[in-house]
Every structure is written in C-alpha cells, then in structure tokens.
Write a protein that holds these residues in place. Structure first.
Motif, PDB file in Angstrom:
ATOM      1  N   LEU A  11       0.854  -1.180   0.000  1.00 49.13           N
ATOM      2  CA  LEU A  11       0.000   0.000   0.000  1.00 49.13           C
ATOM      3  C   LEU A  11       0.891   1.230   0.000  1.00 49.13           C
ATOM      4  O   LEU A  11       1.987   1.219   0.567  1.00 49.13           O
ATOM      5  N   PHE A  12       0.419   2.299  -0.644  1.00 50.83           N
ATOM      6  CA  PHE A  12       1.143   3.568  -0.692  1.00 50.83           C
ATOM      7  C   PHE A  12       0.483   4.509   0.302  1.00 50.83           C
ATOM      8  O   PHE A  12      -0.658   4.919   0.124  1.00 50.83           O
ATOM      9  N   ASP A  13       1.202   4.823   1.392  1.00 50.25           N
ATOM     10  CA  ASP A  13       0.639   5.621   2.480  1.00 50.25           C
ATOM     11  C   ASP A  13       1.615   6.727   2.887  1.00 50.25           C
ATOM     12  O   ASP A  13       2.187   6.694   3.977  1.00 50.25           O
ATOM     13  N   PRO A  14       1.832   7.733   1.998  1.00 51.01           N
ATOM     14  CA  PRO A  14       2.808   8.781   2.316  1.00 51.01           C
ATOM     15  C   PRO A  14       2.553   9.502   3.642  1.00 51.01           C
ATOM     16  O   PRO A  14       3.518   9.825   4.351  1.00 51.01           O
ATOM     17  N   PRO A  15       1.300   9.752   4.049  1.00 54.06           N
ATOM     18  CA  PRO A  15       1.112  10.440   5.337  1.00 54.06           C
ATOM     19  C   PRO A  15       1.237   9.513   6.561  1.00 54.06           C
ATOM     20  O   PRO A  15       1.084   9.972   7.691  1.00 54.06           O
ATOM     21  N   SER A  16       1.486   8.242   6.337  1.00 56.88           N
ATOM     22  CA  SER A  16       1.701   7.264   7.415  1.00 56.88           C
ATOM     23  C   SER A  16       0.474   7.038   8.286  1.00 56.88           C
ATOM     24  O   SER A  16       0.586   6.664   9.448  1.00 56.88           O
ATOM     25  N   ARG A  17      -0.712   7.223   7.752  1.00 53.05           N
ATOM     26  CA  ARG A  17      -1.931   7.046   8.551  1.00 53.05           C
ATOM     27  C   ARG A  17      -2.092   5.618   9.060  1.00 53.05           C
ATOM     28  O   ARG A  17      -2.536   5.401  10.187  1.00 53.05           O
ATOM     29  N   LEU A  18      -1.746   4.644   8.216  1.00 51.77           N
ATOM     30  CA  LEU A  18      -1.910   3.245   8.627  1.00 51.77           C
ATOM     31  C   LEU A  18      -0.908   2.869   9.719  1.00 51.77           C
ATOM     32  O   LEU A  18      -1.246   2.146  10.660  1.00 51.77           O
ATOM     33  N   ALA A  19       0.312   3.361   9.610  1.00 51.00           N
ATOM     34  CA  ALA A  19       1.306   3.112  10.656  1.00 51.00           C
ATOM     35  C   ALA A  19       0.841   3.724  11.972  1.00 51.00           C
ATOM     36  O   ALA A  19       0.908   3.085  13.027  1.00 51.00           O
ATOM     37  N   LEU A  20       0.364   4.944  11.908  1.00 49.52           N
ATOM     38  CA  LEU A  20      -0.091   5.611  13.122  1.00 49.52           C
ATOM     39  C   LEU A  20      -1.311   4.919  13.725  1.00 49.52           C
ATOM     40  O   LEU A  20      -1.459   4.875  14.950  1.00 49.52           O
TER      41      LEU A  20
END
Length: 190
Positions: free
Chosen positions: A129-138
């Motif tokens: 997945l492409f998640d530049p704002p890191s929402r999934l990590a957070l």
C-alpha cells in the motif's frame, strides 16, 4: 479496544512480563517481549484497525479480504537503510510460508511513489500500500520514524506479534509458522 490502547496495553504487559521474570515465582504471561519482539497468546489479541488503501502499483487493497490467512504487514520506506537490509529476508519468508495460508503486505510510508516503486522492483513480489502520510502506521501506533516495523495478524485479523526492528528470515519465519499453525487455512485460500 482500539489499536493504540491495545498497543499501550501490550507494552505494559511486556513490562510486566520482564518484571515477573525477575521476581521469584513469576509465571508465564499472555504477552511476551523477547528481544524486542512482542507476541500475544490468542486469547489476548485485539483486532487490527482497518488496513486498506491504494496499492503502490495502482488499484486498491483491503487486508480484510485476506481473512482466514496469516498476514505479515511490513512498514517500510525507500529512504530507510534497514528496510533495504531486510527486504530479501521478508521475500524469502514470504516464499517459504505462502503455501501454508500466509500472505504478506508492505505499507510504504513517507515516500515518493517513483522511489518506492524503484525500491520494490526485484526485491519483493507481494503488494504494498502507498501511504505517504503514514496514517496506517499511526493507526497501529507505529511512528514513521521507527520503521521498519512488522506486524503479524492471525487468521482472525488480530494482532499476534509486533516487531519494531529490521527482521531476518531466521527470526521472522518461526514466528509466522507458529501463528500459521494455530489453525488451518480455510479450504481454497492461499
């Protein structure tokens, strides 16, 4: 229970395990922290938050579609040297375990799409997945500055293990195999 509360509880449990191990009569706890790898017993696991979004190569993906499989989720960035170091080990573990109902998903954070695609090319064969704002990590309480990080979800979509460091195949594969052995993959899912 949300993922942040679960992770805080997991860290507290890991601390309690470490303290119990140093005290006389300390017993086995449901969650264990061994060398920075936190694993929880099946009855102590919480559901993962929704992990869905746009694939690095286009299209969309929702980890819920992999229910019934063990899902290894790896957070990475093309700018991350430890991520480069672990890529071959992740791919080798994926190849060694995929026939036992295990799938892998990368989640690229704080990156540019072209650099992320170039990083993946020839390194891994599973999607990211492409998640530049890191929402999934957070959402999983993984700050982007602590990657690489790997989370193993059991067949019911619950968080079974959290590894907040680069992985090696000899360390990751036994964890994945142990979680995959807890219950068989449903017929027809691989």
């Amino acid at each position: 229970m949300n993922a942040r509360r679960w992770t805080a509880g997991l860290l507290a449990a890991a601390t309690a395990v470490a303290m119990a191990a140093c005290s006389p009569g300390g017993g086995e706890e449901a969650c264990a922290n061994r060398d920075g790898i936190i694993e929880c017993a099946p009855d102590q696991r919480s559901a993962a938050p929704k992990l869905a979004g746009e694939l690095l190569t286009g299209g969309s993906y929702d980890v819920a579609t992999a229910r019934g499989q063990v899902v290894v989720v790896n957070f990475w960035g093309s700018w991350c040297a430890p991520c480069r170091a672990e890529a071959d080990d992740l791919e080798a573990t994926y190849q060694a375990t995929k026939d036992s109902g295990v799938t892998f998903l990368g989640i690229n954070v704080q990156d540019q799409r072209d650099k992320a695609k170039a990083f993946e090319e020839g390194r891994v064969s599973y999607p990211s997945l492409f998640d530049p704002p890191s929402r999934l990590a957070l959402a999983l309480d993984i700050p982007p500055n602590t990657i690489p990080a790997t989370v193993v979800l059991d067949r019911e979509g619950r968080i079974a293990a959290v590894i907040r460091a680069a992985v090696k195949q000899e360390g990751l594969q036994p964890i994945v195999e142990r979680i995959a052995a807890e219950s068989p993959a449903p017929t027809g899912q691989r």
